[in-house]
Design a protein around this motif. Structure first.
Motif, PDB file in Angstrom:
ATOM      1  N   LEU A  61      23.225  41.551  47.585  1.00  0.00           N
ATOM      2  CA  LEU A  61      23.053  40.497  48.787  1.00  0.00           C
ATOM      3  C   LEU A  61      23.277  39.484  48.445  1.00  0.00           C
ATOM      4  O   LEU A  61      24.473  38.410  49.302  1.00  0.00           O
ATOM      5  CB  LEU A  61      21.531  40.841  49.661  1.00  0.00           C
ATOM      6  CG  LEU A  61      22.255  42.637  49.874  1.00  0.00           C
ATOM      7  CD1 LEU A  61      20.371  42.791  50.876  1.00  0.00           C
ATOM      8  CD2 LEU A  61      23.289  42.981  51.463  1.00  0.00           C
ATOM      9  N   VAL A  62      22.837  38.707  47.353  1.00  0.00           N
ATOM     10  CA  VAL A  62      22.932  37.194  47.523  1.00  0.00           C
ATOM     11  C   VAL A  62      25.076  37.234  47.143  1.00  0.00           C
ATOM     12  O   VAL A  62      25.243  35.818  47.522  1.00  0.00           O
ATOM     13  CB  VAL A  62      22.307  36.765  46.605  1.00  0.00           C
ATOM     14  CG1 VAL A  62      22.768  35.077  46.211  1.00  0.00           C
ATOM     15  CG2 VAL A  62      21.073  36.941  46.519  1.00  0.00           C
ATOM     16  N   VAL A  63      25.148  37.438  46.710  1.00  0.00           N
ATOM     17  CA  VAL A  63      26.386  37.141  45.623  1.00  0.00           C
ATOM     18  C   VAL A  63      27.382  37.484  47.014  1.00  0.00           C
ATOM     19  O   VAL A  63      28.660  37.014  47.316  1.00  0.00           O
ATOM     20  CB  VAL A  63      27.043  38.278  44.765  1.00  0.00           C
ATOM     21  CG1 VAL A  63      28.364  37.945  44.666  1.00  0.00           C
ATOM     22  CG2 VAL A  63      26.164  37.634  43.412  1.00  0.00           C
ATOM     23  N   ALA A  64      27.781  37.798  48.140  1.00  0.00           N
ATOM     24  CA  ALA A  64      28.277  39.045  48.843  1.00  0.00           C
ATOM     25  C   ALA A  64      27.611  37.614  50.058  1.00  0.00           C
ATOM     26  O   ALA A  64      28.842  37.525  50.691  1.00  0.00           O
ATOM     27  CB  ALA A  64      27.451  40.282  49.290  1.00  0.00           C
ATOM     28  N   LEU A  65      26.673  37.589  50.451  1.00  0.00           N
ATOM     29  CA  LEU A  65      26.038  36.395  50.805  1.00  0.00           C
ATOM     30  C   LEU A  65      27.155  35.042  50.678  1.00  0.00           C
ATOM     31  O   LEU A  65      28.138  34.441  51.240  1.00  0.00           O
ATOM     32  CB  LEU A  65      25.160  35.769  50.893  1.00  0.00           C
ATOM     33  CG  LEU A  65      24.323  34.127  52.340  1.00  0.00           C
ATOM     34  CD1 LEU A  65      25.081  34.890  53.334  1.00  0.00           C
ATOM     35  CD2 LEU A  65      23.359  34.224  51.132  1.00  0.00           C
ATOM     36  N   ALA A  66      27.424  34.599  49.675  1.00  0.00           N
ATOM     37  CA  ALA A  66      28.404  33.859  48.842  1.00  0.00           C
ATOM     38  C   ALA A  66      29.364  33.825  48.739  1.00  0.00           C
ATOM     39  O   ALA A  66      30.384  32.625  49.593  1.00  0.00           O
ATOM     40  CB  ALA A  66      27.568  33.679  47.417  1.00  0.00           C
ATOM     41  N   LYS A  67      30.620  35.046  48.720  1.00  0.00           N
ATOM     42  CA  LYS A  67      31.385  35.490  48.709  1.00  0.00           C
ATOM     43  C   LYS A  67      32.080  34.996  50.097  1.00  0.00           C
ATOM     44  O   LYS A  67      33.014  34.743  50.402  1.00  0.00           O
ATOM     45  CB  LYS A  67      31.651  36.219  48.429  1.00  0.00           C
ATOM     46  CG  LYS A  67      31.797  36.495  47.070  1.00  0.00           C
ATOM     47  CD  LYS A  67      32.063  38.383  45.491  1.00  0.00           C
ATOM     48  CE  LYS A  67      32.229  37.683  44.812  1.00  0.00           C
ATOM     49  NZ  LYS A  67      32.765  38.793  43.860  1.00  0.00           N
ATOM     50  N   ALA A  68      31.110  35.861  51.343  1.00  0.00           N
ATOM     51  CA  ALA A  68      31.833  35.252  52.878  1.00  0.00           C
ATOM     52  C   ALA A  68      31.295  34.195  53.300  1.00  0.00           C
ATOM     53  O   ALA A  68      32.325  33.632  53.790  1.00  0.00           O
ATOM     54  CB  ALA A  68      30.471  36.134  53.446  1.00  0.00           C
TER      55      ALA A  68
END
Length: 499
Positions: A372-379
């Motif tokens: 989730l954290v990685v997805a947040l950063a990419k978003a």
């Protein structure tokens, strides 16, 4: 004593009452019993691996429960008495204890975690792992039967200690760095709050998020406290979810994370206060995985909604296998499918247990949080919010869970007869019945009523849970009337909760 030990089995775990303090609940998981179980585990493992017990190295960890240190010491006593080398990992998490078998720094033959997950302060238990993952139900039965026969004797202790949590945190931290590939502080500019509920997950802030540059202001209840003074560490608990929701909104955070006590489950809250749990956490993780696993199969437990099926299949282009309750059931099905050539990257229960194919089929709340954290950063890099991943998941409108108690003996046989008659009545009415691996599921898609009903039999208790979800306002009441009609006349079924 023998019968008392056998009663400690809870599926594929050992669980019991470790402390007095709750009326009507008396201690049955004692230090003496833990010694016997430790000794039995070594004997079982040595036989399975066909090695001498003295060749085995076993790690032991615990969560924040106040009974943990004493029970860990007792388990270590039993392990050493049987000849194994033991490494005390102190405060740890359930997933970290499995990873201790994988990590080169530890390379344990097996491990044990003293935990009772989200249960109250007076409870505790033991989860065991070998190189194949968590032990199965029949393995625990064999170990407990063996424990009834053993009386471990004290031997000179040579227990070593190891800071496993730091190694595990580095592993997760590097996963984030490698996935984002933006230097040493890839989370700079992101505000992420964590609610540990005084369980074992506080390390996620101090050893992962902060070193990677995230603002963690507003994170709460990070200090381990086995009395759980603020709320139960449980992503399914309404008070716990409201606590992390408030933390997100009050601190204007981009994301909130909440874990259970031993960190094998998690849920989240988005910046607008939306709770990402149950169907939505499955949808979110599936959406993250979908680009790398096109057309793959997502496995869930039986109580996920038709809304989730629509999102997985019609929006993401994946397949949805709505299987059985029990995290071991969905994970074992995932292993089976992948072994037979069907790609299944995620197996996840609505409780928050989620296992990934690319993480040893391990149900690891911290690893899911990393995703989730990685997805947040990419978003954020693309000028988007995390909720864009599930914007096409239809919203929950109305739902209810009703638990019908069964009176009398032989509740399983009676429950099966109820399900058979329930199915016959539904067939006679012409209701749509999608294939169900557990209980009887009905699906309604007409103009008059929309939603679904699932009636099943509890695995261990004299209870028949019924889940109902209405697709539109007012549909829940209509589905309840249908449920009443289909369950009418069963004299041993208490339906008083179905108002």
């Amino acid at each position: 004593m023998s019968n008392e030990i056998l009663k400690l089995q809870n599926g594929s775990d050992v669980r019991g009452v470790a402390l007095e303090g709750v009326e009507g609940e008396h201690v049955n998981l004692t230090e003496d019993i833990c010694k016997k179980i430790g000794c039995a585990f070594v004997s079982w493992l040595a036989k399975k691996k066909d090695v001498d017990a003295t060749a085995l190295k076993i790690g032991v960890g615990r969560d924040s429960r106040i009974s943990g240190p004493a029970l860990a010491d007792a388990l270590i006593f039993g392990l050493e008495s049987a000849g194994a080398t033991v490494v005390d990992c102190g405060m740890a998490t359930t997933p970290a204890m499995f990873m201790s078998i994988v990590f080169e720094e530890t390379d344990f033959d097996a491990s044990a975690m003293i935990t009772a997950s989200h249960l109250p302060f007076n409870r505790n238990g033991i989860k065991f792992f070998d190189e194949n993952g968590g032990l199965e139900h029949e393995d625990i039965t064999e170990i407990l039967n063996l424990a009834t026969l053993l009386n471990p004797a004290q031997v000179p202790s040579n227990v070593m200690t190891f800071d496993l949590l730091s190694v595990y945190a580095d592993y997760l931290k590097n996963k984030i760095k490698d996935s984002i590939n933006e230097g040493d502080t890839p989370l700079k500019g992101l505000h992420i709050v964590v609610d540990s509920g005084n369980g074992a997950s506080g390390f996620f802030v101090d050893k992962i998020l902060k070193p990677l540059g995230a603002d963690t202001t507003g994170s709460q209840f990070l200090e381990p406290d086995g009395m759980f003074p603020n709320h139960i560490p449980n992503p399914e608990n309404k008070q716990a979810m409201e606590a992390i929701r408030s933390a997100v909104l009050n601190n204007k955070a981009d994301l909130g994370l909440i874990f259970d006590t031993d960190v094998d489950r998690m849920s989240a809250v988005l910046s607008d206060g939306s709770e990402i749990n149950r169907d939505s956490i499955i949808a979110m993780i599936a959406a993250i995985l979908a680009p790398d696993y096109p057309g793959s199969t997502i496995i869930t437990d039986s109580v996920t909604s038709d809304r989730l099926t629509y999102f997985l299949e019609q929006v993401l282009g994946l397949k949805h296998l709505c299987y059985m309750r029990g995290y071991k059931n969905v994970i074992n099905k995932q292993k089976e499918l992948n072994a037979s050539g069907t790609v299944a990257p995620l197996a996840m229960e609505t409780s928050g247990h989620g296992a990934l194919k690319d993480n040893y089929f391990l149900d690891d709340g911290a690893f899911l949080a990393v995703k989730l954290v990685v997805a947040l950063a990419k978003a954020a890099k693309e000028g988007k919010k995390l909720d864009s991943l599930i914007e096409k998941l239809p919203p929950l409108v109305e739902e209810g869970e009703y638990r019908f108690k069964i009176s009398g003996e032989d509740f399983k046989e009676y429950g099966k007869s109820v399900l058979e008659e329930f199915k016959k009545r539904a067939e006679a009415k012409g209701y749509k019945m999608p294939h169900s691996y557990e209980g009887v599921r009905l699906s309604f898609t007409g103009d008059d009523v929309q939603g679904w009903i699932l009636l099943r039999l509890s695995l261990h208790d004299p209870v028949m849970p019924m889940n109902i979800e209405g697709g539109r306002k007012g549909d829940l009441a209509k589905l309840i009337e249908i449920a009443k009609e289909l369950t009418d006349g069963f004299d041993r079924l208490d339906r008083s909760c179905l108002k």
